[in-house]
Design an enzyme around this catalytic site. Structure first.
Site, short mmCIF file in Angstrom:
data_model
loop_
_atom_site.label_atom_id
_atom_site.label_comp_id
_atom_site.label_asym_id
_atom_site.label_seq_id
_atom_site.Cartn_x
_atom_site.Cartn_y
_atom_site.Cartn_z
N ILE A 183 30.21 -10.47 -24.69
CA ILE A 183 28.96 -9.99 -24.09
C ILE A 183 27.99 -9.57 -25.19
O ILE A 183 26.78 -9.62 -25.04
CB ILE A 183 29.25 -8.83 -23.11
N ASP A 184 28.54 -9.19 -26.36
CA ASP A 184 27.70 -8.72 -27.48
C ASP A 184 26.96 -9.86 -28.18
O ASP A 184 26.11 -9.60 -29.02
CB ASP A 184 28.56 -8.01 -28.54
N GLY B 264 36.80 -13.29 -27.25
CA GLY B 264 35.85 -13.06 -28.33
C GLY B 264 36.40 -13.40 -29.70
O GLY B 264 37.33 -14.21 -29.83
N ARG C 128 28.74 -3.55 -30.23
CA ARG C 128 29.53 -2.79 -31.19
C ARG C 128 28.96 -2.95 -32.60
O ARG C 128 28.67 -1.98 -33.28
CB ARG C 128 30.95 -3.33 -31.16
N GLU D 63 25.45 0.65 -28.58
CA GLU D 63 26.54 1.61 -28.79
C GLU D 63 26.96 1.75 -30.25
O GLU D 63 27.45 2.79 -30.68
CB GLU D 63 27.76 1.21 -27.95
N TYR E 280 29.60 -0.17 -18.73
CA TYR E 280 30.66 -0.85 -17.96
C TYR E 280 30.14 -1.45 -16.66
O TYR E 280 30.70 -2.43 -16.16
CB TYR E 280 31.84 0.10 -17.71
N1 LIG Z 1 43.54 -11.55 -36.46
C1 LIG Z 1 44.16 -11.71 -35.28
N2 LIG Z 1 45.27 -12.46 -35.21
C2 LIG Z 1 45.90 -12.64 -34.03
N3 LIG Z 1 45.49 -12.09 -32.87
C3 LIG Z 1 44.40 -11.32 -32.88
C4 LIG Z 1 43.68 -11.08 -34.09
N4 LIG Z 1 42.63 -10.28 -33.79
C5 LIG Z 1 42.72 -10.03 -32.46
N5 LIG Z 1 43.76 -10.65 -31.92
C6 LIG Z 1 44.18 -10.60 -30.51
O1 LIG Z 1 43.14 -11.12 -29.69
C7 LIG Z 1 43.04 -10.38 -28.48
C8 LIG Z 1 41.63 -9.94 -28.24
O2 LIG Z 1 41.09 -9.30 -29.39
P1 LIG Z 1 40.00 -8.14 -29.25
O3 LIG Z 1 40.54 -7.03 -28.42
O4 LIG Z 1 39.51 -7.82 -30.59
O5 LIG Z 1 38.85 -8.75 -28.34
P2 LIG Z 1 37.86 -9.95 -28.60
O6 LIG Z 1 38.53 -11.23 -28.30
O7 LIG Z 1 37.26 -9.81 -29.95
O8 LIG Z 1 36.80 -9.70 -27.47
P3 LIG Z 1 35.65 -8.60 -27.41
O9 LIG Z 1 35.62 -7.90 -28.73
O10 LIG Z 1 34.42 -9.38 -27.14
O11 LIG Z 1 36.01 -7.72 -26.29
C9 LIG Z 1 44.02 -9.23 -28.58
O12 LIG Z 1 45.14 -9.52 -27.78
C10 LIG Z 1 44.38 -9.17 -30.05
O13 LIG Z 1 45.72 -8.77 -30.27
O1 LIG Z 2 36.30 -0.21 -23.60
P1 LIG Z 2 36.78 -1.52 -24.07
O2 LIG Z 2 37.41 -2.36 -23.04
O3 LIG Z 2 37.59 -1.45 -25.31
O4 LIG Z 2 35.49 -2.38 -24.45
C1 LIG Z 2 34.42 -1.90 -25.16
C2 LIG Z 2 33.88 -2.95 -26.09
O5 LIG Z 2 33.93 -4.23 -25.57
C3 LIG Z 2 32.71 -4.89 -25.82
O6 LIG Z 2 32.04 -5.01 -24.60
C4 LIG Z 2 32.96 -6.28 -26.37
O7 LIG Z 2 33.61 -7.03 -25.41
C5 LIG Z 2 31.94 -4.03 -26.78
O8 LIG Z 2 30.58 -4.11 -26.63
C6 LIG Z 2 32.50 -2.68 -26.45
O9 LIG Z 2 32.47 -1.82 -27.56
MG LIG Z 3 35.62 -8.66 -30.67
#
Ligand SMILES: Nc1ncnc2c1ncn2[C@@H]1O[C@H](COP(=O)(O)OP(=O)(O)OP(=O)(O)O)[C@@H](O)[C@H]1O
Ligand SMILES: O=P(O)(O)OC[C@H]1O[C@](O)(CO)[C@@H](O)[C@@H]1O
Ligand SMILES: [Mg+2]
Length: 521
Positions: free
Chosen positions: A255-256, A225, A301, A355, A412
């Site tokens: 997914i969001d 994401g 979120r 949520e 979930y």
């Molecule tokens: N600004 C950033 N710089 C480097 N790495 C990052 C940064 N933000 C997030 N990451 C890394 O990216 C990975 C995923 O980030 P995060 O948990 O926010 O999920 P996401 O990719 O946004 O997916 P989702 O929110 O849809 O579940 C993590 O390992 C996190 O450490």
């Molecule tokens: O419980 P976890 O794994 O942190 O994920 C929850 C979050 O992940 C998401 O599904 C985004 O991937 C959000 O909608 C939700 O808040």
């Molecule tokens: Mg995210």
């Protein structure tokens, strides 16, 4: 001609008078990124400006910073499945318009490089060493993307060396890798989750790029994401700083549906479809009992797309609450008044909440801490439990009305299922576009459909701001007319929500971005 750059117009460099790359660029300047080793670097933002306000926001190419790279004939030219297809190869000049509703005198606006196979590639099949990593939360279709990257590399380009990184970014330096072959991934699209595992946090850029360099990896496919794409962007910066011939391709996963520019994210359709089961259950429960209320919490979120689309699809929902919509409980036009009226009129009702809805209200009544997950995302209060309690308290107070509320939280369960048929096809196209892009030497890009055409989009366009539901848009108006719920908006709120006219356009899940247009003015 088939090269990395469009032959038309001018390439806008860091000193361009037309665009201000410092404002557009998420990257540090050259002087900030350059250590003592001197390597050639490309401009942070590659933009090609043409007539009538045409702007190509291009993605980096390996040749921007690695000189004298040889090219090779694309093996697809001899592939029996593809060589018979007329116009299979993408024209080097093809670009995709971000804005397709135009007026006679309006500028042609932002374009992105069209995704797809090129006549010439920058890797010989035997030399490719690819890796795939999945990060962030789960999403239906993750395994399909993994499968199709492996099969795309192998079947289309004859690539044999493909590894999986175990458990997200930290797997680069803390875990062993997994060997991926078409045989290993053959059935995985039928399973939910990701066979590679995932994680939040653990992004150590130096260690990750050290691992890429030490293992001799030269194509990195990063599925995740907004946070993941930010991580991919800094990995790309470091790879470029070190002058490595390594292509970095991002595949957007959320997914969001909170990633901007692209039409929608994979897994979203599956989530909306699966949410129908929970909404149906809530409706059955609610209509079977006097003053029944079914309350369903769905993911989202900061963006309420799943809740909005699930509500529109179902037609059984009487009220939809999303993070973008400020709502209130008490008084005229409030939620309680609406619930009471609906129960009196219809005997039952269904409420869907994302949520992230009402977080300000929840925090007012529950002493909220400021906890974050390992990636730094704020941990949300449970709006479903809070709303359940608030509604029950309100109607039990002074025996106002006997209600029966059933709360369902399928979040979930929705996230853990495999992609549906249409998401599987979509995932295949995403994966193949990413593979074609990396083989053609493009790097530092995210792939995704823009107005139905797969495109290569620079990382900063994907990460600079989230995609949100615009509640002054026609889609939200459709929802209001379908549920008959109060808008919860005052005229002042509407004015604050309203952007320029193009923000009100419909057609796509994604909202338009004004940043570049502002720059061009
Ligand atoms: N600004 C950033 N710089 C480097 N790495 C990052 C940064 N933000 C997030 N990451 C890394 O990216 C990975 C995923 O980030 P995060 O948990 O926010 O999920 P996401 O990719 O946004 O997916 P989702 O929110 O849809 O579940 C993590 O390992 C996190 O450490
Ligand atoms: O419980 P976890 O794994 O942190 O994920 C929850 C979050 O992940 C998401 O599904 C985004 O991937 C959000 O909608 C939700 O808040
Ligand atoms: Mg995210």
């Amino acid at each position: 001609m088939d090269g990395p750059q469009s032959p038309s117009s001018t390439i806008t460099s860091l000193n361009s008078p037309t665009l201000n790359p410092r404002k557009l660029s998420p990257y540090p300047s050259q002087s900030e990124t350059m250590g003592s080793t001197s390597v050639a670097t490309a401009p942070a933002v590659k933009a090609v400006v043409g007539d009538a306000g045409y702007v190509l926001e291009d993605v980096p190419h390996l040749t921007d910073y690695v000189p004298d790279l040889p090219t090779f004939t694309n093996p697809l030219q001899n592939n029996p499945a593809y060589s018979v297809v007329k116009q299979y190869f993408v024209n080097a000049d093809d670009t995709v318009a971000q804005k397709i509703v135009v007026h006679k005198d309006s500028p042609r606006g932002t374009h992105f490089r069209r995704a797809g196979p090129r006549q010439r590639v920058y890797f010989e099949s035997d030399d490719v060493h690819a890796c795939i990593v999945t990060c962030g939360g789960l999403c239906p279709g993750l395994n399909t993307v993994i499968r199709e990257i492996v099969c795309g590399l192998n079947h289309m380009y004859g690539v044999k060396k493909i590894i999986g990184i175990d458990g997200g970014y930290r797997g680069f330096y803390a875990k062993n890798t997994v060997t991926l072959t078409p045989k290993v991934v053959n059935d995985i699209h039928k399973r939910g989750g990701t066979i590679l595992g995932t994680s939040r946090g653990g992004h150590d850029t130096t260690k990750i790029v050290d691992s890429i360099q030490d293992r001799g990896i030269n194509q990195v496919y990063i599925i995740g994401g907004d946070g993941t794409q930010r991580g991919a962007s800094v990995i790309f910066d470091e790879i470029r700083r070190r002058g490595l011939k390594v292509a970095v391709a991002g595949i957007p996963k959320t997914i969001d549906n909170d990633i901007p520019v692209i039409d929608k994210s994979f897994g979203f359709d599956t989530a909306v479809e699966e949410a129908q089961r929970a909404i149906n259950a809530a409706h059955v429960e609610a209509e079977s009992i006097e003053n029944g209320i079914g309350l369903v919490k769905l993911m989202g979120r900061y963006s309420g797309f799943i809740a909005m689309h699930a509500t529109l699809a179902s037609r059984d929902v009487d009220c939809c609450l999303i993070p973008e919509l400020p709502f209130y409980l008490d008084g005229p036009g409030g939620l309680f008044e609406y619930i009471e009226r609906r129960l009196k009129d219809n005997g039952h009702m269904v409420i869907v909440t994302a949520e992230g809805a009402g977080q300000d209200l929840v925090s007012e009544s529950i002493q909220a801490g400021n906890s974050k997950d390992a990636s730094g995302n704020k941990l949300l209060q449970d709006v479903g439990h809070w709303l359940t309690q608030k509604i029950k308290d309100h109607f039990s107070c002074r025996n106002k009305m006997t209600i029966n509320l059933k709360y369902i939280d399928p979040t979930y369960m929705i996230r853990a299922i495999p992609g549906n048929a249409s998401d599987n096809v979509y995932c295949t196209l995403l994966a193949q576009s990413a593979v074609h892009g990396a083989m053609a030497g493009f790097t530092g890009f995210t792939v995704g459909p823009v107005n139905g055409r797969h495109s290569y989009i620079p990382f900063h366009r994907i990460t600079e701001k989230p995609n949100n539901v615009v509640i002054t848009d026609r889609m939200w108006a459709r929802l209001l007319s379908s549920t008959n719920q109060p808008s919860f908006l005052t005229l002042k709120d509407v004015k604050e929500q309203e952007g320029p006219a193009e923000m009100l356009e419909e057609n796509h899940l994604c909202t338009d971005d004004r940043a570049v247009k502002e720059e061009i003015k």
